[in-house]
Design a protein around this motif. Structure first.
Motif, mmCIF file in Angstrom:
data_model
loop_
_atom_site.group_PDB
_atom_site.id
_atom_site.type_symbol
_atom_site.label_atom_id
_atom_site.label_comp_id
_atom_site.label_asym_id
_atom_site.label_seq_id
_atom_site.Cartn_x
_atom_site.Cartn_y
_atom_site.Cartn_z
ATOM 1 N N UNK A 69 86.137 9.154 50.036
ATOM 2 C CA UNK A 69 84.837 8.862 49.471
ATOM 3 C C UNK A 69 83.801 9.830 50.012
ATOM 4 N N UNK A 70 82.628 9.807 49.371
ATOM 5 C CA UNK A 70 81.529 10.659 49.810
ATOM 6 C C UNK A 70 80.197 10.027 49.424
ATOM 7 N N UNK A 71 79.157 10.451 50.115
ATOM 8 C CA UNK A 71 77.785 10.155 49.724
ATOM 9 C C UNK A 71 76.986 11.430 49.940
ATOM 10 N N UNK A 72 76.048 11.666 49.055
ATOM 11 C CA UNK A 72 75.218 12.859 49.106
ATOM 12 C C UNK A 72 73.786 12.471 48.789
ATOM 13 N N UNK A 73 72.866 12.872 49.665
ATOM 14 C CA UNK A 73 71.442 12.645 49.415
ATOM 15 C C UNK A 73 70.707 13.974 49.477
ATOM 16 N N UNK A 74 69.883 14.217 48.481
ATOM 17 C CA UNK A 74 69.009 15.385 48.466
ATOM 18 C C UNK A 74 67.648 14.960 48.987
ATOM 19 N N UNK A 75 67.063 15.790 49.834
ATOM 20 C CA UNK A 75 65.832 15.407 50.510
ATOM 21 C C UNK A 75 64.753 16.455 50.293
ATOM 22 N N UNK A 76 63.559 15.993 49.963
ATOM 23 C CA UNK A 76 62.395 16.864 49.808
ATOM 24 C C UNK A 76 61.642 16.938 51.133
ATOM 25 N N UNK A 77 60.796 17.931 51.283
ATOM 26 C CA UNK A 77 60.059 18.114 52.535
ATOM 27 C C UNK A 77 58.957 17.071 52.728
ATOM 28 N N UNK A 78 58.643 16.317 51.695
ATOM 29 C CA UNK A 78 57.552 15.329 51.791
ATOM 30 C C UNK A 78 58.018 13.929 52.180
ATOM 31 N N UNK A 79 59.259 13.798 52.661
ATOM 32 C CA UNK A 79 59.733 12.502 53.133
ATOM 33 C C UNK A 79 60.396 11.640 52.079
ATOM 34 N N UNK A 80 60.676 12.215 50.932
ATOM 35 C CA UNK A 80 61.389 11.488 49.889
ATOM 36 C C UNK A 80 62.818 11.995 49.807
ATOM 37 N N UNK A 85 74.839 11.134 44.798
ATOM 38 C CA UNK A 85 76.198 10.707 44.494
ATOM 39 C C UNK A 85 76.766 9.816 45.573
ATOM 40 N N UNK A 86 77.515 8.833 45.140
ATOM 41 C CA UNK A 86 78.303 7.966 46.010
ATOM 42 C C UNK A 86 79.584 7.684 45.248
ATOM 43 N N UNK A 87 80.708 8.037 45.840
ATOM 44 C CA UNK A 87 81.980 7.818 45.155
ATOM 45 C C UNK A 87 83.083 7.467 46.132
ATOM 46 N N UNK A 88 83.920 6.538 45.721
ATOM 47 C CA UNK A 88 85.069 6.078 46.508
ATOM 48 C C UNK A 88 86.294 6.141 45.608
ATOM 49 N N UNK A 89 87.428 6.599 46.161
ATOM 50 C CA UNK A 89 88.650 6.630 45.362
ATOM 51 C C UNK A 89 88.968 5.219 44.851
ATOM 52 N N UNK A 90 89.558 5.164 43.678
ATOM 53 C CA UNK A 90 89.849 3.881 43.034
ATOM 54 C C UNK A 90 90.641 2.948 43.947
ATOM 55 N N UNK A 91 91.634 3.478 44.645
ATOM 56 C CA UNK A 91 92.509 2.638 45.464
ATOM 57 C C UNK A 91 91.870 2.177 46.774
ATOM 58 N N UNK A 97 83.875 0.922 52.253
ATOM 59 C CA UNK A 97 83.614 2.347 52.432
ATOM 60 C C UNK A 97 82.264 2.767 51.849
ATOM 61 N N UNK A 98 81.925 2.255 50.677
ATOM 62 C CA UNK A 98 80.633 2.589 50.072
ATOM 63 C C UNK A 98 79.478 2.117 50.936
ATOM 64 N N UNK A 99 79.590 0.899 51.452
ATOM 65 C CA UNK A 99 78.556 0.366 52.347
ATOM 66 C C UNK A 99 78.444 1.223 53.607
ATOM 67 N N UNK A 100 79.581 1.571 54.160
ATOM 68 C CA UNK A 100 79.580 2.372 55.389
ATOM 69 C C UNK A 100 78.929 3.739 55.155
ATOM 70 N N UNK A 101 79.286 4.394 54.059
ATOM 71 C CA UNK A 101 78.676 5.681 53.735
ATOM 72 C C UNK A 101 77.175 5.546 53.512
ATOM 73 N N UNK A 102 76.776 4.524 52.766
ATOM 74 C CA UNK A 102 75.341 4.344 52.509
ATOM 75 C C UNK A 102 74.583 4.055 53.801
ATOM 76 N N UNK A 103 75.115 3.188 54.649
ATOM 77 C CA UNK A 103 74.431 2.902 55.921
ATOM 78 C C UNK A 103 74.352 4.159 56.789
#
Length: 161
Positions: A69-80, A85-91, A97-103
């Motif tokens: 799985x993966x999580x990706x966040x794009x960040x601007x210089x103004x604090x936003x 993307x957030x994706x976990x293999x089907x199995x 895993x999604x919760x862990x990546x997001x946290x």
């Protein structure tokens, strides 16, 4: 490599390693994204550009053999920031895993001074919507028709850190 906080409270300890993405992970991460999101997935070229720009907020779950799985966040210089993307293999879904990546990514974003995180989610993706609500994301307005072009309706959700 991005330093990732210890496993958040309430997350099972027997999960695969969560770590910062490495260049060698991009092919597997791109294939995972394509398997999950089909026509709305990112190409390898875009994933490479995200890696160059946002690798600090790009985490993977690795069982030692495969990226799960993966999580990706794009960040601007103004604090936003925006979860791109957030994706976990089907199995491996429904195992935390999604919760862990997001946290993990929310912890990194908070540590980097981000104050607002947005994301978009397909209206039929009840599992993801429930996850985001459980992480204190709220829906901004109602369903946004054609957010990603014709047929690409999305809810936009927001969380303040």
């Amino acid at each position: 490599m991005t330093a990732v906080p210890d496993a958040p409270t309430g997350v099972p300890e027997d999960l695969p390693l969560m770590r910062g993405v490495e260049l060698s992970d991009l092919e597997a991460t791109t294939l995972l994204d394509q398997a999950i999101f089909g026509r709305d997935s990112y190409s390898y070229t875009v994933m490479r550009q995200f890696y160059d720009l946002y690798s600090r907020h790009f985490l993977v779950v690795d069982d030692g053999k495969d990226i799960q799985g993966y999580v990706l966040a794009g960040t601007a210089v103004d604090g936003r920031s925006c979860v791109l993307g957030l994706g976990i293999t089907q199995d491996r879904r429904k195992r935390g895993l999604g919760r862990r990546l997001m946290l993990g990514v929310l912890d990194l974003l908070r540590a980097d001074g981000v104050h607002t995180v947005r994301l978009s989610v397909a209206p039929e993706n009840d599992t993801a919507i429930d996850l985001y609500k459980s992480l204190d994301f709220t829906t901004e307005g109602g369903l946004q028709k054609d957010y990603f072009g014709p047929g690409g309706d999305r809810y936009v959700m927001l969380r303040r850190l």
